[in-house]
Scaffold this active site. Structure first.
Site, PDB file in Angstrom:
ATOM      1  N   GLU A   1       0.721  -1.204  -0.044  1.00 35.86           N
ATOM      2  CA  GLU A   1      -0.099  -0.028   0.011  1.00 35.86           C
ATOM      3  C   GLU A   1       0.770   1.177  -0.023  1.00 35.86           C
ATOM      4  O   GLU A   1       0.565   2.258  -0.603  1.00 35.86           O
ATOM      5  CB  GLU A   1      -0.971   0.119   1.285  1.00 35.86           C
ATOM      6  CG  GLU A   1      -2.011  -1.037   1.288  1.00 35.86           C
ATOM      7  CD  GLU A   1      -3.194  -0.718   0.161  1.00 35.86           C
ATOM      8  OE1 GLU A   1      -3.148   0.660  -0.383  1.00 35.86           O
ATOM      9  OE2 GLU A   1      -4.320  -1.300   0.060  1.00 35.86           O
TER      10      GLU A   1
ATOM     11  N   SER B   1     -30.827 -29.405  49.184  1.00 32.84           N
ATOM     12  CA  SER B   1     -30.185 -29.273  50.438  1.00 32.84           C
ATOM     13  C   SER B   1     -28.888 -28.635  50.398  1.00 32.84           C
ATOM     14  O   SER B   1     -28.107 -28.801  51.303  1.00 32.84           O
ATOM     15  CB  SER B   1     -30.015 -30.578  50.900  1.00 32.84           C
ATOM     16  OG  SER B   1     -31.022 -31.547  51.127  1.00 32.84           O
TER      17      SER B   1
END
Length: 757
Positions: free
Chosen positions: A75, A335
């Site tokens: 680029e 429980s």
């Protein structure tokens, strides 16, 4: 002349100010991002797409070296040197466009592309000039590294993929740091024309551009001949791949609480995947019996961090409730809260580890708890009652503690799901009358272990999370863990005989109607919680904590790596016994579990919580008629001797303070609701009496009217009218006992009898 000079200066000042302030503080302020969740090491657990339908991960500050070299070469070769605009590239692009008679190149630098992506404007000559100005401004305040990171995070990569990290995962299924030269070069050329060339479109052109870039990198010495040859042979991706989706429900949670952000969790991805595989296997097996859902949590005791989290196993298997995060959803506790009650009573000096507790029928305003096996032991040591998960002794313990106090303890432990008042819960709170989440319960057990291991020198890593934690007495915690390690394992293995088997303090729970099965265990290193059931709440016969959740929990413990053991934390894989300074030594009666009294002949020295010294001395050993005898109250004795043939009932020859009779039902002051049958008739109520001499005849009177006689089994069914009554019994020796009760309208509903284990 001076006016013109001042005007020029003013104009220049305005232009400089405009230039200095022309760049927004956050270039991508209004950009929405995907929700990204990683494990403790930064590995991707899962992600959720951004609100605009794009896969756009939150920006990062780093760019992998291979992609950096590839994108700069492709680029903007002069990126490290220019000031945002490359005049040479601009002139070259202009000449090329003039020769071609159309726009073939824009001459944009990477910095200019960052500006263009942030503004989202059309490509025109005017916009190009603005981009050039803003690019130079960006170069003044940002490093090249940051600019490149902005580009990599926001560049389009075709379809709905934006940013390098999202592209690496969507096209190659791994993070950008792990990409090869060929993969990095492929992604470097994609932003140039993402709508025209991408892995699913114009593949030949994409391959040609990638290979030309690789050869240029080779020419510039960025990769050697071997790397070039290997990179050229790499195939292009065929189509986007699915992102990782580990810890599905946890990622969903972050999608709501940290939407559009990157979150690093404490999850260990390797342990997470092992847990997912294990729970998936169990879930598949359970589904054949109508049990569709399973949740599991692993917590590090030392830090309080969650290492693995399965909100609901196998979420890809479509079924009702598969999306429900059950690990975070309040469910009936069964429980599972009993160890907290036991520990708090020990800490407060209300009981000792083996204090005998009543295990006889009880009916409290219609609440009639039953043990899981529907039997009664008469009297049972507190530690044994906890290990066997007996319900009736637990209710007696809660009555002793008080529901408001226990509810406050639970909330201080971090169980915030219990939001109702103590009167709403009542005594059923200890048997599943309240709801809590698996994550809360597992965290509480973890804190109990952390509290025990915490030293006075504050060496414990997670001590900060224990602020306000109510269970701090080391002796109380030790005796709780000691009782819980005696729980019978579902694999029927006696861990005492096999050194390689994990010692685990664990507890199961089963809610009323077999809707929720729990198993939570703790060692000095880990806390593991498992829930099994159906997210929709429908019960399944046989769904119990011991049969379903328990085996899963032990399989999970077998996954966990052992850590280096230190004397500060554990010994032989278990909790180090408390030091003498952690409690007080006291002489305890072996039979009653209470402090030794004058008539107790068999005792032992135990290290107990500091407040234990205030408990009562043994109430069951007395000197009667010159003998030291162990004598239980009649109701307890009647059930106790059925399980203890060695127990020798003692009947005093003369009258004494020891009663010969005791009502098993009702208690004095009880309010009784007599249910009606389907045809509207009243069934009546059965009264129950215990007599030390079963063969004795007992005569029953209701409100001074004779009702009948019993012998051996002292039960009498009556149908009293609504209102207050007095029931009196007289045995053949003239001993008398009375109880008062009230009969209420039978149309009132009973509270359900809870059965929990």
């Amino acid at each position: 002349m001076r006016k013109r000079t001042r005007a020029v200066i003013a104009v220049c000042g305005i232009l400089i100010a405009a230039y200095l302030f022309c760049l927004p503080g956050d270039l991508f302020k209004d950009t929405c991002y995907s929700t990204v969740v990683t494990d403790r090491h930064g590995e991707l657990l899962g992600a959720r797409i951004a609100d605009d339908g794009q896969w756009r991960f939150p920006p990062t500050d780093t760019v992998p070296e291979k992609f950096k070299e590839a994108v700069i070469e492709f680029e903007d070769r002069w990126f490290p040197y220019h000031f945002g605009v490359n005049p040479v590239s601009v002139c070259r692009a202009a000449i090329g466009n003039i020769k071609a008679g159309r726009v073939t190149s824009g001459g944009s630098t990477i910095t200019m592309q960052v500006i263009r992506m942030s503004r989202g404007k059309e490509r025109t000559m005017g916009q190009k000039i603005i981009e050039s100005i803003l690019a130079t401004r960006l170069e003044l305040t940002s490093s090249k590294r940051r600019i490149l990171a902005l580009y990599a995070s926001h560049a389009p990569f075709g379809g709905n993929v934006v940013g390098l990290e999202a592209a690496a995962w969507r096209y190659f299924g791994r993070p950008p740091e792990e990409l090869s030269w060929g993969e990095s070069a492929t992604l470097a050329v994609l932003p140039n024309a993402p709508s025209y060339i991408h892995p699913g479109k114009n593949r030949d052109k994409l391959l040609d551009k990638r290979n030309r870039l690789l050869r240029r990198l080779h020419e510039r010495g960025k990769l050697d001949s071997l790397d070039l040859a290997l990179a050229l042979e790499e195939p292009l991706p065929i189509q986007p791949v699915a992102l990782p989706d580990d810890a599905f429900h946890l990622v969903e949670k972050y999608s709501k609480t940290a939407h559009g952000k990157r979150s690093r969790t404490s999850i260990d991805i390797h342990l997470q995947r092992q847990l997912q595989a294990l729970t998936g296997q169990w879930n598949s097996e359970f589904s054949m019996t109508g049990i569709n859902d399973l949740a599991a949590v692993i917590e590090d005791v030392a830090t309080g961090e969650i290492l693995a989290y399965v909100g609901n196993a196998d979420p890809d298997r479509v079924r009702p409730g598969s999306d429900v995060d059950i690990a975070a959803a309040p469910r009936s506790t069964g429980s599972i809260l009993k160890p907290i009650l036991y520990c708090s009573l020990l800490q407060d000096g209300e009981i000792l580890p083996n204090t005998l507790l009543p295990d006889i029928p009880v009916n409290i305003s219609g609440f009639s708890p039953q043990n899981f096996n529907k039997q009664f032991c008469g009297a049972v040591p507190a530690a044994e009652a906890l290990a066997r998960s007996l319900n009736v002794p637990a209710v007696h313990m809660l009555r002793r503690s008080g529901v408001p106090k226990f509810l406050g303890t639970l909330r201080d432990c971090g169980i915030r799901s219990l939001s109702r008042s103590a009167s709403d819960y009542g005594l059923s709170l200890i048997l599943g009358g309240g709801e809590a989440s698996l994550a809360e319960i597992t965290s509480t057990y973890s804190k109990m272990a952390a509290s025990y291991l915490c030293t006075d020198k504050a060496e414990f890593k997670g001590k900060g999370r224990l602020g306000g934690f109510p269970l701090t007495d080391k002796c109380a915690l030790w005796w709780t863990f000691d009782a819980l390690k005696e729980v019978a394992r579902p694999d029927e293995i006696d861990w005492r005989m096999i050194s390689s088997v994990h010692k685990v303090a664990w507890k199961t729970g089963t809610s009323y109607g077999f809707r929720d099965a729990w198993a939570v265990g703790v060692t000095p290193e880990y806390a593991v919680g498992v829930w099994v059931g159906n997210a929709e709440g429908n019960g399944v016969p046989g769904l119990t904590g011991a049969r379903t959740a328990g085996p899963v929990m032990f399989d999970i413990f077998n996954l966990l790596p052992s850590r280096e053991r230190t004397t500060a934390y554990s010994e032989n894989g278990w909790f180090l016994e408390p030091a003498p300074s952690d409690g007080i030594e006291a002489e305890v009666c072996r039979e009653s579990g209470c402090l030794k009294g004058p008539a107790c002949e068999d005792s032992e020295i135990l290290l107990l919580p500091a407040k234990a010294i205030a408990t009562e001395a043994c109430p069951y050993h007395r000197t009667i008629e010159g003998q030291n005898v162990f004598l239980l109250p009649p109701a307890m004795e009647w059930y106790y001797r059925q399980h203890h043939p060695e127990y020798a009932p003692f009947v005093p020859k003369e009258r004494s303070e020891w009663p010969l009779m005791e009502f098993i039902y009702p208690e004095s002051g009880t309010e009784i609701f007599i249910p009606r049958q389907l045809d509207g008739s009243v069934a009546g109520v059965t009264f129950n009496l215990a007599h030390r001499v079963p063969s004795a005849k007992v005569f029953w009177h209701l409100d001074n009217e004779y009702a009948g006689c019993t012998q051996y089994i002292h039960q009498m069914r009556m149908n009293p009218s609504t209102g207050r009554h007095t029931l009196t019994v007289v045995d053949e020796s003239g001993n008398t006992l009375s109880v008062s009760f009230r009969i209420s309208d039978g149309r009132k509903a009973f509270s359900p009898t809870l059965s929990s284990r």
